[in-house]
Structures are given as structure tokens and as C-alpha cells.
Scaffold this motif. Structure first.
Motif, PDB file in Angstrom:
ATOM      1  N   UNK A  71       0.836  -1.205   0.000  1.00 21.69           N
ATOM      2  CA  UNK A  71       0.000   0.000   0.000  1.00 21.69           C
ATOM      3  C   UNK A  71       0.871   1.255   0.000  1.00 21.69           C
ATOM      4  N   UNK A  72       1.906   1.267   0.833  1.00 20.51           N
ATOM      5  CA  UNK A  72       2.813   2.429   0.882  1.00 20.51           C
ATOM      6  C   UNK A  72       3.539   2.606  -0.442  1.00 20.51           C
ATOM      7  N   UNK A  73       3.979   1.513  -1.045  1.00 21.67           N
ATOM      8  CA  UNK A  73       4.656   1.605  -2.341  1.00 21.67           C
ATOM      9  C   UNK A  73       3.719   2.151  -3.411  1.00 21.67           C
ATOM     10  N   UNK A  74       2.470   1.700  -3.409  1.00 21.41           N
ATOM     11  CA  UNK A  74       1.497   2.183  -4.387  1.00 21.41           C
ATOM     12  C   UNK A  74       1.253   3.681  -4.196  1.00 21.41           C
ATOM     13  N   UNK A  75       1.087   4.116  -2.964  1.00 21.33           N
ATOM     14  CA  UNK A  75       0.859   5.540  -2.693  1.00 21.33           C
ATOM     15  C   UNK A  75       2.061   6.374  -3.141  1.00 21.33           C
ATOM     16  N   UNK A  76       3.268   5.868  -2.892  1.00 23.88           N
ATOM     17  CA  UNK A  76       4.483   6.574  -3.310  1.00 23.88           C
ATOM     18  C   UNK A  76       4.541   6.657  -4.834  1.00 23.88           C
ATOM     19  N   UNK A  77       4.204   5.559  -5.508  1.00 25.75           N
ATOM     20  CA  UNK A  77       4.209   5.544  -6.973  1.00 25.75           C
ATOM     21  C   UNK A  77       3.159   6.497  -7.538  1.00 25.75           C
ATOM     22  N   UNK A  78       2.016   6.594  -6.880  1.00 27.53           N
ATOM     23  CA  UNK A  78       0.978   7.522  -7.332  1.00 27.53           C
ATOM     24  C   UNK A  78       1.483   8.959  -7.270  1.00 27.53           C
ATOM     25  N   UNK A  79       2.211   9.281  -6.218  1.00 30.89           N
ATOM     26  CA  UNK A  79       2.780  10.630  -6.089  1.00 30.89           C
ATOM     27  C   UNK A  79       3.744  10.898  -7.238  1.00 30.89           C
TER      28      UNK A  79
END
Length: 135
Positions: A71-79
């Protein structure tokens, strides 16, 4: 073989590609005690008509799953994607991988279709969902 002019042109294009590489592809990692426990790869096309779309792949070590790493990786990638002007994220996931499907749904991805027999593991075929999210 290339002529000197072709070599010069190709070198200039390659140099430009290298300079812009992080605009098109990235790999983010999650570490614990100096060990890589998860990653997310994201990339988009150089074609102008497709630069608004990025495809991603996520993986987390088995003993580190269900700890919020993906989840954290996905949020970082979205940014990262938003900073690059990406408007759509896409991914595929094996239909039988219920925890991964749930993760992607939780983070806002929607199923858009099924790719039949698109993956082959040890002589066995698997279907994949095509999932996407608009940013």
C-alpha cells in the motif's frame, strides 16, 4: 553499421533518453534492516499519445505481506506518477490471487477486463485481471 552522421544522431537520442529515464521508468523499494522486502516498478511509454498512462508491478516478500508495504509503495508511486503528469495507472493480477486483487481494489483500482490464459507458470495457465485507476 551506421554512418558517422547516423552515429552522432543516435548518440544524441540515447543521451536524451538517459537524461529523461526517470521521467518514464522507476523502481521503488521497501527495506527492512538493510534487506529489500518489497518493490514497485512503474513505467510509461515515450509515445506522446501514451505518456499519460503508467503500468506498475508490485512485489513483497511472503513473510512481509499484510504489513502495509505494498500500500505504501502504491501511494508513493501515485505521487511520482502525478508529478510526471500521469492520469491513469494500469496493472494485471492473476485472478486467483485474492489478497492482491483485494489490495488493488482497496487502493482504488477497478477491474476492466480479463486476459485469458495470459500467464504460464510451471506448464499451467492462469487468467489475469486488467485493473486500472484514474488519478
Amino acid at each position: 553499421l551506421f554512418t558517422p552522421a547516423e552515429t552522432s544522431q543516435k548518440a544524441a537520442k540515447e543521451e536524451d533518453f538517459i537524461k529523461k529515464y526517470d521521467d518514464y521508468k522507476q523502481v521503488f523499494i521497501a527495506e527492512e534492516d538493510g534487506k529489500i522486502v518489497g518493490y514497485l516498478g512503474i513505467g510509461r511509454s515515450h509515445l506522446e499519445k501514451l505518456t499519460h498512462v503508467a503500468k506498475l508491478t508490485v512485489g513483497v516478500l511472503e513473510d512481509h505481506k499484510r504489513q502495509g508495504i505494498a500500500t505504501k509503495l502504491i501511494k508513493f508511486a501515485e505521487k511520482w506518477a502525478k508529478e510526471k503528469g500521469v492520469k491513469r495507472l494500469e496493472l494485471t493480477v492473476v485472478t486467483k490471487n485474492k489478497p492482491a486483487v483485494a489490495l488493488f481494489q482497496k487502493t482504488g483500482f477497478k477491474e476492466e477486463g480479463t486476459r485469458k490464459k495470459s500467464m504460464k507458470i510451471e506448464e499451467k495457465y492462469f487468467d489475469e485481471f486488467l485493473m486500472a485507476k484514474t488519478l
